[in-house]
Design an enzyme around this catalytic site. Structure first.
Site, mmCIF file in Angstrom:
data_model
loop_
_atom_site.group_PDB
_atom_site.id
_atom_site.type_symbol
_atom_site.label_atom_id
_atom_site.label_comp_id
_atom_site.label_asym_id
_atom_site.label_seq_id
_atom_site.Cartn_x
_atom_site.Cartn_y
_atom_site.Cartn_z
ATOM 1 N N TYR A 150 37.837 96.688 -13.750
ATOM 2 C CA TYR A 150 38.598 95.680 -13.891
ATOM 3 C C TYR A 150 38.043 94.692 -12.657
ATOM 4 O O TYR A 150 37.934 93.685 -12.829
ATOM 5 C CB TYR A 150 40.067 96.207 -13.332
ATOM 6 C CG TYR A 150 40.964 95.166 -12.841
ATOM 7 C CD1 TYR A 150 41.229 94.068 -13.694
ATOM 8 C CD2 TYR A 150 41.072 94.939 -11.363
ATOM 9 C CE1 TYR A 150 42.218 92.860 -13.141
ATOM 10 C CE2 TYR A 150 41.829 94.121 -10.863
ATOM 11 C CZ TYR A 150 42.364 92.925 -11.747
ATOM 12 O OH TYR A 150 42.897 91.875 -11.297
ATOM 13 N N THR B 8 40.583 88.252 -7.395
ATOM 14 C CA THR B 8 40.924 89.344 -6.532
ATOM 15 C C THR B 8 40.230 89.526 -5.317
ATOM 16 O O THR B 8 38.884 89.267 -4.975
ATOM 17 C CB THR B 8 40.922 90.822 -7.305
ATOM 18 O OG1 THR B 8 41.446 91.958 -6.665
ATOM 19 C CG2 THR B 8 39.472 91.121 -7.887
HETATM 20 N N1 LIG Z 1 49.183 91.618 -9.615
HETATM 21 C C1 LIG Z 1 48.230 92.023 -8.691
HETATM 22 O O1 LIG Z 1 48.228 92.872 -8.071
HETATM 23 C C2 LIG Z 1 46.962 91.242 -8.671
HETATM 24 C C3 LIG Z 1 45.971 91.070 -7.686
HETATM 25 C C4 LIG Z 1 44.935 90.330 -7.740
HETATM 26 C C5 LIG Z 1 44.586 89.623 -8.547
HETATM 27 N N2 LIG Z 1 45.495 89.314 -9.733
HETATM 28 C C6 LIG Z 1 45.119 88.721 -10.779
HETATM 29 O O2 LIG Z 1 46.323 87.838 -11.037
HETATM 30 C C7 LIG Z 1 46.332 87.370 -12.390
HETATM 31 C C8 LIG Z 1 47.856 87.643 -13.022
HETATM 32 O O3 LIG Z 1 48.215 89.014 -12.694
HETATM 33 P P1 LIG Z 1 49.844 89.567 -13.056
HETATM 34 O O4 LIG Z 1 49.860 90.635 -11.784
HETATM 35 O O5 LIG Z 1 50.603 88.508 -13.058
HETATM 36 O O6 LIG Z 1 49.458 90.234 -14.413
HETATM 37 P P2 LIG Z 1 50.487 90.119 -15.491
HETATM 38 O O7 LIG Z 1 50.158 91.319 -16.612
HETATM 39 O O8 LIG Z 1 51.949 90.254 -15.232
HETATM 40 O O9 LIG Z 1 50.108 88.790 -16.171
HETATM 41 C C9 LIG Z 1 49.172 88.389 -16.978
HETATM 42 C C10 LIG Z 1 49.603 87.731 -18.248
HETATM 43 O O10 LIG Z 1 48.404 87.227 -18.932
HETATM 44 C C11 LIG Z 1 48.738 87.366 -20.239
HETATM 45 N N3 LIG Z 1 47.757 87.769 -21.106
HETATM 46 C C12 LIG Z 1 46.612 88.387 -20.917
HETATM 47 N N4 LIG Z 1 45.544 87.991 -21.972
HETATM 48 C C13 LIG Z 1 46.009 87.130 -22.507
HETATM 49 C C14 LIG Z 1 45.333 86.266 -23.167
HETATM 50 N N5 LIG Z 1 43.856 86.821 -23.669
HETATM 51 N N6 LIG Z 1 45.694 84.895 -24.001
HETATM 52 C C15 LIG Z 1 47.110 84.528 -23.415
HETATM 53 N N7 LIG Z 1 47.719 85.318 -22.283
HETATM 54 C C16 LIG Z 1 47.143 86.600 -22.063
HETATM 55 C C17 LIG Z 1 49.690 88.464 -20.390
HETATM 56 O O11 LIG Z 1 50.509 88.558 -21.503
HETATM 57 C C18 LIG Z 1 50.511 88.297 -19.009
HETATM 58 O O12 LIG Z 1 51.874 87.600 -19.364
HETATM 59 C C19 LIG Z 1 45.300 88.427 -13.275
HETATM 60 O O13 LIG Z 1 44.275 87.494 -13.390
HETATM 61 C C20 LIG Z 1 45.196 89.462 -12.382
HETATM 62 O O14 LIG Z 1 43.679 89.614 -12.265
HETATM 63 C C21 LIG Z 1 46.506 90.038 -9.830
#
Ligand SMILES: NC(=O)c1ccc[n+]([C@@H]2O[C@H](COP(=O)([O-])OP(=O)(O)OC[C@H]3O[C@@H](n4cnc5c(N)ncnc54)[C@H](O)[C@@H]3O)[C@@H](O)[C@H]2O)c1
Length: 332
Positions: free
Chosen positions: A141, A117
């Site tokens: 987080y 992030t």
């Molecule tokens: N969405 C944002 O604004 C954003 C910004 C910066 C970074 N990120 C990073 O991007 C990544 C994806 O984020 P997103 O927005 O798609 O979130 P999301 O919640 O849509 O996706 C996360 C996925 O991981 C799965 N998951 C969580 N823990 C798990 C585990 N222990 N084993 C297997 N599956 C697991 C969940 O079921 C989900 O499908 C994350 O690592 C997040 O920190 C997101």
């Protein structure tokens, strides 16, 4: 080419999987569905389970010995929830990432792209950051991501695992083919509030108009999620070239200029029929002017820069919102 995507049934992971398919790369998904959706993995290799489950990871690598790269998106991502459940967040994001790394090394894997992030940076006076800006996490987080990065840098230095951390800012939009998008009805950032204001006919509140930005309103770095997916394709396909001999490398994936709240509103108004009404008010407690990233490293190493405008990102968010319920009722 074949790629394992952890969290590949979530918003970003499923979009990366779609981009892989379009690029002729086969995605294999492992997702516990804690927040992801089974519908987002329809017609894709899918394993339901936890990234910390060594037996499951062993099975996946036995059944797909040709997996070249792992994209690690799985995490819990809700900032307020991380404040009330820090133990759960460190366990989900740090402990399980460590266990995943162990399973990858045990299975002889050497290439990992980590979803990090940009929300942990302390911006300079102009609001800009780059990969060398100070990291000052403002929430549990954000700190789990910073801890993971430190942990991965140490692991890369002492094992054959090589790691690229892509630091995302504020993804908007959806897969332009609308195969997947955000699971929740509204994004949590300003675009979500704009859409809600537009849908309800209530005014959108511009909180803070005296920030040191180009128009006084706050600034964020919005990037179309399909552009974000393209950055992953670039990192996957040229992994060794991107690292250029480094063991571990962070790369910011952002716009280079950022978008102010007023610019976001103007872009929004350009894609809807009725302009959204706005009111101006002072900043709320805890509000910050925000930041955006310089994107020189992504340009140089990934040969990547965003192709979509903010207005296109907003339009795709709205197009996805219109089909979301029908896509999400395909499977339980
Ligand atoms: N969405 C944002 O604004 C954003 C910004 C910066 C970074 N990120 C990073 O991007 C990544 C994806 O984020 P997103 O927005 O798609 O979130 P999301 O919640 O849509 O996706 C996360 C996925 O991981 C799965 N998951 C969580 N823990 C798990 C585990 N222990 N084993 C297997 N599956 C697991 C969940 O079921 C989900 O499908 C994350 O690592 C997040 O920190 C997101």
């Amino acid at each position: 080419m074949k790629v394992l995507i952890t969290g590949g049934a979530g918003y970003i992971g499923s979009t990366v999987a779609s981009a892989c398919l379009d690029a002729g790369i086969t995605p294999v998904i492992v997702d516990s569905l804690v927040t992801g959706r089974r519908e987002f993995a329809t017609d894709r290799h899918f394993y339901r389970g936890d990234i910390a489950d060594g037996a499951l990871l062993d099975q996946i690598f036995a059944e797909h010995p040709d997996l070249d790269v792992v994209v690690h998106c799985a995490a819990l991502i809700v900032v307020p929830e991380s404040v009330t459940d820090p133990v759960g967040y460190y366990e989900a994001n740090v402990t399980k990432s460590l266990q995943l790394a162990r399973h990858l090394i045990r299975n002889g894997r050497s290439r990992l792209v980590f979803s990090s992030t940009g929300c942990f940076y302390q911006p300079g006076p102009d609001g800009a950051v780059d990969e060398d800006s100070p990291i000052v996490p403002g929430s549990p987080y954000a700190r789990t991501k910073a801890v993971c990065e430190g942990m991965f840098a140490d692991i890369a230095a002492g094992t054959p695992l090589r790691i690229v951390s892509l630091r995302y800012f504020n993804p908007i939009g959806a897969d332009p083919k609308l195969r997947t998008g955000l699971q929740a009805p509204y994004p949590t950032h300003a675009l979500g509030k704009l859409i809600q204001a537009h849908d309800s006919g209530r005014p959108f509140e511009i909180t803070g108009t005296d920030y040191p930005t180009r128009d006084g309103s706050g600034i964020r770095d919005y990037v179309h999620v399909w552009d974000l997916a393209a950055a992953h394709i670039a990192a996957l396909t040229a992994f060794d070239d991107v690292l250029r001999g480094e063991e571990y490398l962070p790369v910011n994936v952002g716009s280079g200029t950022g978008t102010t709240v007023r610019e976001l509103i103007a872009a929004f108004d350009s894609v809807v029929e009725e302009p959204v009404q706005t009111v101006e008010s002072p900043p709320r407690p805890g509000d910050v002017s925000g930041c955006f990233t310089r994107s020189d490293r992504a340009k140089r190493l990934l040969n990547w820069e965003p192709q979509y405008t903010i207005a296109e990102g907003i339009a795709d968010s709205l197009r996805w919102a219109a089909v979301r319920d029908s896509v999400l009722s395909v499977a339980g």
